[in-house]
Design an enzyme around this catalytic site. Structure first.
Site, PDB file in Angstrom:
ATOM      1  CG  ASP A 139       0.384  -2.728   6.159  1.00 59.24           C
ATOM      2  OD1 ASP A 139      -0.622  -2.929   6.855  1.00 59.24           O
ATOM      3  OD2 ASP A 139       0.376  -2.022   5.128  1.00 59.24           O
ATOM      4  CG  HIS A 196      -1.907   0.970   1.421  1.00 63.12           C
ATOM      5  ND1 HIS A 196      -1.653   2.263   1.807  1.00 63.12           N
ATOM      6  CD2 HIS A 196      -3.245   0.882   1.257  1.00 63.12           C
ATOM      7  CE1 HIS A 196      -2.802   2.927   1.866  1.00 63.12           C
ATOM      8  NE2 HIS A 196      -3.784   2.111   1.539  1.00 63.12           N
TER       9      HIS A 196
HETATM   10  N1  PLP Z   1      -1.877  -1.060   4.482  1.00 67.34           N
HETATM   11  C1  PLP Z   1      -2.801  -1.805   3.879  1.00 67.34           C
HETATM   12  C2  PLP Z   1      -2.436  -3.184   3.414  1.00 67.34           C
HETATM   13  C3  PLP Z   1      -4.084  -1.297   3.684  1.00 67.34           C
HETATM   14  O1  PLP Z   1      -5.000  -2.053   3.065  1.00 67.34           O
HETATM   15  C4  PLP Z   1      -4.376  -0.007   4.136  1.00 67.34           C
HETATM   16  C5  PLP Z   1      -5.706   0.593   3.876  1.00 67.34           C
HETATM   17  O2  PLP Z   1      -6.382   0.241   2.944  1.00 67.34           O
HETATM   18  C6  PLP Z   1      -3.391   0.722   4.782  1.00 67.34           C
HETATM   19  C7  PLP Z   1      -2.145   0.169   4.934  1.00 67.34           C
HETATM   20  C8  PLP Z   1      -3.636   2.098   5.302  1.00 67.34           C
HETATM   21  O3  PLP Z   1      -4.604   2.048   6.307  1.00 67.34           O
HETATM   22  P1  PLP Z   1      -5.146   3.414   6.912  1.00 67.34           P
HETATM   23  O4  PLP Z   1      -5.729   4.179   5.756  1.00 67.34           O
HETATM   24  O5  PLP Z   1      -6.180   2.977   7.904  1.00 67.34           O
HETATM   25  O6  PLP Z   1      -3.997   4.111   7.519  1.00 67.34           O
END
Ligand code: PLP
Length: 428
Positions: free
Chosen positions: A219, A142
């Site tokens: 993550d 992400h």
């Molecule tokens: N990492 C992954 C794999 C995600 O799916 C997401 C959100 O879709 C995030 C990080 C970021 O999450 P947040 O927007 O709650 O910080």
């Protein structure tokens, strides 16, 4: 709860075999929003990787806090402040138990996964990554697990390395010994891809990181909500997730870290609560976890996160995972039976979480998403905050259906019927 509406019957009573792990009908009855109609159709909510719906128990925890307990934490001697503090800290303890963290002080409240990742990049990594070192991530991250490392690598003159993703949607583990090497300081990987659904071998990656003296940051935004995760079993140095993706409120997330690592890290933000003593000249830092929680925290949402953890624990995370595995297998089967569809990620549903991303060769994802919305069906379309990965498939956008505890096979049928219905206008 009956969810029958014009055109679509999404009654979970039709889902005979998946009822065994979870009483989906009872679960659905806990989610007020699921009785909403969207464009005169029963809501079919399949955008759970973006955010999840909230059960009454979580909503009640928020309301109760503001109606009965509201006060600031840690500083007061009055009853409300003591009760608020106890509830806030109890929620931390629940989260620690949920991920098998050895002690509650290793659970830091943040705003979300993004903030947790940034915190580690700005503190631990900023202190330990130097010129010529490298940071290893994967090609399926992400943006929130790419950009902080790009920025850090540029600042430090360090190298950002990527573990590749194979055509099968799995991480290419063949070269991990050369990619994660003696100059690697941190390996930061997603546990479950929010685009491909791939479940990555994080314990193996942790092992390799530790062999070379690096730390691993996981993550877990798409894993902690969906499967049992034990931070000690996978030997995670850091692990983070967001409450809003696991039935909890927005605006609150978690960073777990090993005690000794967190203890030696510099603070991320400065202010009230994170200090031990302040003079006109200098300051010293509070103990964990408060060193990382400057200012008035998100008290109500932390407490409601505790309620979300209670809810999921009551269902049992093994059951949640089994339920989603069944939905994923069914969804892969049904969606791939359509013409014009390409699904991204592992073909074997056993290798993935409840996320199915696909493209239709005659309908743009945004058109498909809009047409499905007309039929009450919510999916996500776009780059899913993973532009480099989505582009590596030769497209700029994809459609994504993602499942959770309240979804049913009948809703997947509704999605498939909805795609067929949309084809009547787009495919000649
Ligand atoms: N990492 C992954 C794999 C995600 O799916 C997401 C959100 O879709 C995030 C990080 C970021 O999450 P947040 O927007 O709650 O910080």
């Amino acid at each position: 709860m009956s969810t029958t509406g014009p055109g679509i019957d999404v009654s979970p009573a039709n889902d005979v075999d998946i009822g065994r792990m979870l009483d989906v009908e009872a679960v659905r009855a806990d989610f007020p929003i699921l009785s909403r109609k969207i464009n005169d159709r029963p809501l079919v909510y399949l955008d759970n990787a973006a955010t999840t719906q909230k059960p009454r128990q979580v909503i009640a925890a928020l309301t109760n806090f503001y109606e009965q307990t509201n006060a600031n934490v840690h500083r007061g001697v009055h009853t409300l402040s003591i009760e608020a503090t106890d509830a806030y800290e109890l929620a931390r303890t629940k989260v620690a138990k949920f991920i098998n963290a050895p002690r509650p002080e290793t659970v830091i409240w943040t705003r979300n996964t993004s903030e947790s990742l940034n915190l580690v990049a700005a503190t631990w990594a900023n202190a330990h990554v130097g010129e010529g070192d490298n940071i290893v991530i994967t090609a399926m991250e992400h943006h929130s697990n790419i950009v902080p490392w790009q920025q850090l690598a540029a600042r430090k003159n360090a190298e950002l390395r990527y573990l590749a993703v194979g055509k099968d949607g799995l991480l290419d583990m063949a070269n991990i010994e050369s990619i994660i090497d003696s100059r690697t300081k941190i390996v930061s990987v997603t546990h479950v891809s929010n685009v491909l659904g791939t479940v990555n071998p994080v314990a193996e990656l942790a092992n390799r990181a530790h062999e070379v003296g690096a730390v691993i940051l996981i993550d877990a935004a798409q894993s902690v909500p969906h499967m049992p995760v034990d931070v000690q079993a996978i030997d995670a140095d850091f692990l983070c997730f967001s409450a809003h993706k696991m039935l909890g409120p927005t605006g609150i997330g978690v960073l777990y870290g090993k005690y000794d690592l967190l203890d030696e890290m510099p603070p991320y933000m400065y202010g009230g609560d994170m200090i031990l003593e302040v003079t006109y000249e200098d300051a010293t830092w509070n103990d964990l976890p408060y060193k990382f929680e400057a200012g008035t925290p998100n008290i109500a949402d932390a407490i409601a996160t505790g309620a979300a953890v209670d809810y999921l624990s009551e269902l049992g995370m093994e059951n949640v995972w089994e339920h989603e595995q069944q939905l994923t297998a069914y969804g892969m089967d049904q969606i791939s039976s359509l013409n014009h569809i390409t699904i991204f990620g592992p073909e074997d549903p056993a290798l993935k979480g409840g996320v199915i991303s696909f493209v239709h060769d005659k309908i743009h994802p945004h058109d498909l998403g809009t047409a499905l919305d007309q039929q009450g069906i919510a999916i996500r379309t776009g780059h899913h905050c993973a532009m480099p990965l989505v582009r590596s498939y030769g497209v700029v956008a994809a459609a994504r259906a993602s499942f959770y505890v309240y979804n049913t096979k009948t809703e997947i049928d509704a999605l498939v019927d909805g795609i067929r219905e949309t084809e009547r206008y787009f495919v000649r």
